[in-house]
Design a protein around this motif. Structure first.
Motif, PDB file in Angstrom:
ATOM      1  N   TYR A   1     -15.146   8.518   8.803  1.00 25.78           N
ATOM      2  CA  TYR A   1     -14.624   9.477   9.847  1.00 25.78           C
ATOM      3  C   TYR A   1     -14.493   8.763  11.155  1.00 25.78           C
ATOM      4  CZ  TYR A   1     -19.461   9.657  11.624  1.00 25.78           C
ATOM      5  OH  TYR A   1     -20.729   9.129  12.571  1.00 25.78           O
ATOM      6  N   ARG A   2     -14.568   7.459  11.060  1.00 24.96           N
ATOM      7  CA  ARG A   2     -14.146   6.693  12.254  1.00 24.96           C
ATOM      8  C   ARG A   2     -12.519   5.998  11.870  1.00 24.96           C
ATOM      9  NH1 ARG A   2     -18.304   2.038  13.869  1.00 24.96           N
ATOM     10  NH2 ARG A   2     -16.311   1.417  15.082  1.00 24.96           N
ATOM     11  N   TRP A   3     -11.624   6.243  12.641  1.00 27.90           N
ATOM     12  CA  TRP A   3     -10.231   5.851  12.292  1.00 27.90           C
ATOM     13  C   TRP A   3      -9.717   4.395  12.214  1.00 27.90           C
ATOM     14  CZ3 TRP A   3      -8.741   3.121  16.416  1.00 27.90           C
ATOM     15  CH2 TRP A   3      -9.231   3.484  17.674  1.00 27.90           C
ATOM     16  N   ASP A   4     -11.007   3.590  12.894  1.00 26.57           N
ATOM     17  CA  ASP A   4     -10.713   2.310  12.786  1.00 26.57           C
ATOM     18  C   ASP A   4     -11.097   1.498  11.423  1.00 26.57           C
ATOM     19  OD1 ASP A   4     -13.397   2.340  13.195  1.00 26.57           O
ATOM     20  OD2 ASP A   4     -13.495   0.986  14.567  1.00 26.57           O
ATOM     21  N   ARG A   5     -11.822   2.360  10.638  1.00 24.90           N
ATOM     22  CA  ARG A   5     -12.503   1.672   9.343  1.00 24.90           C
ATOM     23  C   ARG A   5     -11.652   0.874   8.415  1.00 24.90           C
ATOM     24  NH1 ARG A   5     -17.366  -0.371  11.118  1.00 24.90           N
ATOM     25  NH2 ARG A   5     -15.592  -0.688  12.948  1.00 24.90           N
ATOM     26  N   PHE A   6     -10.571   1.709   8.113  1.00 30.02           N
ATOM     27  CA  PHE A   6      -9.453   0.976   7.273  1.00 30.02           C
ATOM     28  C   PHE A   6      -9.267  -0.325   7.622  1.00 30.02           C
ATOM     29  CE2 PHE A   6      -5.434   0.214   4.908  1.00 30.02           C
ATOM     30  CZ  PHE A   6      -5.902   0.435   3.553  1.00 30.02           C
ATOM     31  N   GLU A   7      -8.874  -0.677   8.803  1.00 35.25           N
ATOM     32  CA  GLU A   7      -8.394  -1.897   9.407  1.00 35.25           C
ATOM     33  C   GLU A   7      -9.480  -2.686   9.203  1.00 35.25           C
ATOM     34  OE1 GLU A   7      -5.760  -3.346   9.715  1.00 35.25           O
ATOM     35  OE2 GLU A   7      -4.722  -1.393   9.058  1.00 35.25           O
ATOM     36  N   PHE A   8     -10.743  -2.398   9.597  1.00 34.36           N
ATOM     37  CA  PHE A   8     -12.104  -3.309   9.576  1.00 34.36           C
ATOM     38  C   PHE A   8     -12.372  -3.464   8.100  1.00 34.36           C
ATOM     39  CE2 PHE A   8     -16.456  -3.335   8.388  1.00 34.36           C
ATOM     40  CZ  PHE A   8     -17.145  -4.159   9.326  1.00 34.36           C
ATOM     41  N   LEU A   9     -11.981  -2.646   7.042  1.00 34.01           N
ATOM     42  CA  LEU A   9     -12.119  -2.998   5.621  1.00 34.01           C
ATOM     43  C   LEU A   9     -11.455  -4.111   5.363  1.00 34.01           C
ATOM     44  CD1 LEU A   9     -12.523  -2.670   2.723  1.00 34.01           C
ATOM     45  CD2 LEU A   9     -11.182  -0.608   2.636  1.00 34.01           C
ATOM     46  N   ARG A  10     -10.135  -4.079   5.749  1.00 35.01           N
ATOM     47  CA  ARG A  10      -9.099  -5.038   5.261  1.00 35.01           C
ATOM     48  C   ARG A  10      -9.259  -6.457   6.102  1.00 35.01           C
ATOM     49  NH1 ARG A  10      -3.101  -2.715   4.914  1.00 35.01           N
ATOM     50  NH2 ARG A  10      -3.040  -3.271   7.225  1.00 35.01           N
ATOM     51  N   ALA A  11      -9.825  -6.394   7.224  1.00 38.92           N
ATOM     52  CA  ALA A  11     -10.240  -7.575   8.034  1.00 38.92           C
ATOM     53  C   ALA A  11     -11.482  -8.376   7.104  1.00 38.92           C
ATOM     54  CB  ALA A  11     -10.362  -7.439   9.472  1.00 38.92           C
ATOM     55  N   SER A  12     -12.538  -7.430   6.857  1.00 35.68           N
ATOM     56  CA  SER A  12     -13.677  -7.883   6.016  1.00 35.68           C
ATOM     57  C   SER A  12     -13.299  -8.660   4.766  1.00 35.68           C
ATOM     58  CB  SER A  12     -14.543  -6.768   5.969  1.00 35.68           C
ATOM     59  OG  SER A  12     -14.903  -6.196   7.148  1.00 35.68           O
ATOM     60  N   HIS A  13     -12.278  -7.945   4.115  1.00 35.82           N
ATOM     61  CA  HIS A  13     -11.830  -8.284   2.831  1.00 35.82           C
ATOM     62  C   HIS A  13     -11.270  -9.992   2.880  1.00 35.82           C
ATOM     63  CE1 HIS A  13      -8.923  -7.970  -0.870  1.00 35.82           C
ATOM     64  NE2 HIS A  13      -9.949  -8.621  -1.307  1.00 35.82           N
ATOM     65  N   GLU A  14     -10.388 -10.072   3.996  1.00 36.17           N
ATOM     66  CA  GLU A  14      -9.705 -11.239   4.197  1.00 36.17           C
ATOM     67  C   GLU A  14     -10.749 -12.335   4.340  1.00 36.17           C
ATOM     68  OE1 GLU A  14      -6.418 -12.008   3.610  1.00 36.17           O
ATOM     69  OE2 GLU A  14      -6.323  -9.889   2.927  1.00 36.17           O
TER      70      GLU A  14
ATOM     71  N   CYS B   1     -11.946  10.546  13.735  1.00 30.23           N
ATOM     72  CA  CYS B   1     -10.522  11.185  13.527  1.00 30.23           C
ATOM     73  C   CYS B   1     -10.520  12.364  14.020  1.00 30.23           C
ATOM     74  CB  CYS B   1     -10.531  10.993  11.903  1.00 30.23           C
ATOM     75  SG  CYS B   1     -10.445   9.270  11.153  1.00 30.23           S
ATOM     76  N   ASP B   2      -9.434  12.839  14.339  1.00 29.55           N
ATOM     77  CA  ASP B   2      -8.907  14.082  14.938  1.00 29.55           C
ATOM     78  C   ASP B   2      -9.035  15.343  14.334  1.00 29.55           C
ATOM     79  OD1 ASP B   2      -8.202  12.790  17.272  1.00 29.55           O
ATOM     80  OD2 ASP B   2      -6.065  12.797  16.729  1.00 29.55           O
ATOM     81  N   SER B   3      -9.255  15.133  12.795  1.00 28.77           N
ATOM     82  CA  SER B   3      -9.625  16.182  12.000  1.00 28.77           C
ATOM     83  C   SER B   3     -10.163  15.941  10.743  1.00 28.77           C
ATOM     84  CB  SER B   3      -8.043  16.837  11.616  1.00 28.77           C
ATOM     85  OG  SER B   3      -7.364  16.167  10.719  1.00 28.77           O
ATOM     86  N   LYS B   4     -10.470  17.061  10.054  1.00 30.47           N
ATOM     87  CA  LYS B   4     -11.316  16.811   8.615  1.00 30.47           C
ATOM     88  C   LYS B   4     -10.100  16.204   7.795  1.00 30.47           C
ATOM     89  CE  LYS B   4     -14.282  17.928   5.194  1.00 30.47           C
ATOM     90  NZ  LYS B   4     -13.562  17.342   4.029  1.00 30.47           N
ATOM     91  N   VAL B   5      -8.980  16.753   7.499  1.00 30.35           N
ATOM     92  CA  VAL B   5      -7.787  16.213   6.815  1.00 30.35           C
ATOM     93  C   VAL B   5      -7.735  14.517   6.906  1.00 30.35           C
ATOM     94  CG1 VAL B   5      -5.572  16.663   6.410  1.00 30.35           C
ATOM     95  CG2 VAL B   5      -6.823  18.448   6.809  1.00 30.35           C
ATOM     96  N   ILE B   6      -7.509  14.263   8.424  1.00 31.26           N
ATOM     97  CA  ILE B   6      -7.503  12.914   8.704  1.00 31.26           C
ATOM     98  C   ILE B   6      -8.612  11.973   8.070  1.00 31.26           C
ATOM     99  CG2 ILE B   6      -6.900  11.057  10.249  1.00 31.26           C
ATOM    100  CD1 ILE B   6      -5.509  13.294  11.999  1.00 31.26           C
ATOM    101  N   THR B   7      -9.703  12.569   8.061  1.00 28.12           N
ATOM    102  CA  THR B   7     -10.919  11.789   7.792  1.00 28.12           C
ATOM    103  C   THR B   7     -10.989  11.798   5.983  1.00 28.12           C
ATOM    104  OG1 THR B   7     -12.513  12.695   9.499  1.00 28.12           O
ATOM    105  CG2 THR B   7     -13.469  12.236   7.475  1.00 28.12           C
TER     106      THR B   7
END
Length: 391
Positions: A217-230, A266-272
């Motif tokens: 539900y945190r909008w920054d987590r996808f980028e965090f995931l990619r950076a952690s993976h790298e 995230c602004d909405s449940k849909v975006i989450t």
């Protein structure tokens, strides 16, 4: 895909429930569906426990036994064994919250170590879990994450937190038990993320033992995931990630408003949902480097995972993929998945009745705020009650 009816088999979902347990579950979810009742019930329960009214027996016979495995590890064994007879594993979750003394932190660490030793003797418990603030003060994580300097005393305190994490992860590696480390509020999470990644660097060099948690539900987590993976790829360790939607939404939004910064939510449940599914797809596409624990009660996300596993030829019981739900909830997902051959584990909270009440109240409040969750539980319980009457 969402039209499939994989999770509609109530005979499988509730096979372990006696008629009286089924009735109790129906009664509880009926109560939970009424928000004012949850608020009044929570306040009344807190008050009764505070003034030592003899209500523990009543709590134990209703909400506690529905959502918890017992008051200690051995008390949980009958539940653990029963679920494992249907192929569902357990993640023992010592659910005592909100204590902030060094004595408690040491005791919590010792408790997790005992759980790991207990788990080693039971095939049904392949995974354990703890919260960062079970091992150290919230304010210290916050200060560390904000980059503020520690006093000498605080540095010693932080070193003890690191030692507790290390003792648990080291033993888990020796005993080959996986460790899920929960995520908490965003303003303490940076320090926890850093510490968990250090544990992965150390203990995830030949297989995955340590898992961090992504609250999507945190909008920054996808980028965090990619950076952690790298970083993991560059440094030669594997990532372990539990993905969930998140549990502190109201608190996060209130604090962001109060302190006048952009909300991390995230602004909405849909975006989450989109964010959760994007993280899910990314991880399943990179299973050579990342193991996943999919913590969800959402059928749509579960269908997406099943579909991707099929498309990517990931076998159902691949040890790098686990599905997880909370004990007392979403049995229609857990037991139907298990019957199909997937790896499934229930989070099984336990602890003294009085100490576990904050956790149980949070569970009830979350159920009232998740659209459709309680209604779905009620509809399935109703369907199973009707089916049994015909048998």
């Amino acid at each position: 895909m969402s039209q499939e009816n994989t999770f509609d088999n109530t005979a499988v979902a509730f096979a372990l429930k006696s008629d009286s347990e089924l009735e109790r579950a129906y009664f509880l979810f009926k109560m939970i569906s009424k928000q004012p009742l949850v608020r009044i019930g929570a306040a009344a329960t807190n008050f009764a426990l505070k003034v030592n009214l003899p209500v523990e027996g009543l709590i134990r016979a209703t909400v506690f036994d529905h959502f918890c495995g017992g008051v200690n590890e051995s008390d949980c064994e009958p539940v653990i064994d029963k679920m494992y007879s249907k192929g569902v594993s357990s993640v023992l979750d010592f659910s005592v919250e909100g204590k902030e003394t060094e004595t408690y932190f040491e005791a919590a660490k010792d408790k997790i170590i005992r759980i790991i030793q207990f788990a080693k003797e039971k095939e049904a418990i392949p995974i354990v879990v703890f919260k960062p603030t079970g091992f150290g003060r919230f304010a210290l994580y916050q200060k560390k994450g904000e980059g503020r300097a520690f006093s000498e005393k605080e540095q010693e305190e932080w070193n003890r937190i690191v030692e507790r994490f290390d003792a648990v992860c080291k033993l888990a590696k020796e005993k080959e038990i996986e460790v899920l480390i929960d995520a908490e509020e965003s303003w303490m999470q940076d320090a926890a993320d850093e510490l968990v990644e250090d544990m992965m660097r150390k203990y995830n060099t030949d297989g995955t033992i340590v898992y961090n948690t992504l609250q999507t539900y945190r909008w920054d987590r996808f980028e965090f995931l990619r950076a952690s993976h790298e970083r993991a790829k560059a440094e030669g360790f594997s990532l372990g990630l539990k993905i969930v939607r998140g549990a502190y939404m109201e608190k996060e939004r209130e604090r962001a408003e109060e302190k006048d910064y952009k909300s991390p939510i995230c602004d909405s449940k849909v975006i989450t949902d989109e964010n959760f599914n994007a993280c899910l797809k990314y991880i399943l596409s990179h299973l050579d480097d990342i193991s996943i624990f999919i913590g969800t009660h959402n059928e749509e996300s579960t269908y997406i995972a099943l579909k991707m596993m099929k498309e990517l030829n990931i076998v159902k019981n691949d040890s790098r993929v686990w599905f997880g739900q909370l004990y007392g909830m979403s049995d229609h997902i857990s037991f139907n998945l298990s019957k199909l051959g997937y790896n499934v584990a229930k989070y099984l909270p336990f602890g003294p009745v009085k100490d576990v009440m904050p956790y149980l109240i949070r569970r009830a409040e979350e159920n009232t705020s998740v659209a459709g969750q309680t209604g779905r539980e009620l509809a399935l319980l109703k369907k199973e009650r009707a089916r049994r009457k015909l048998v």
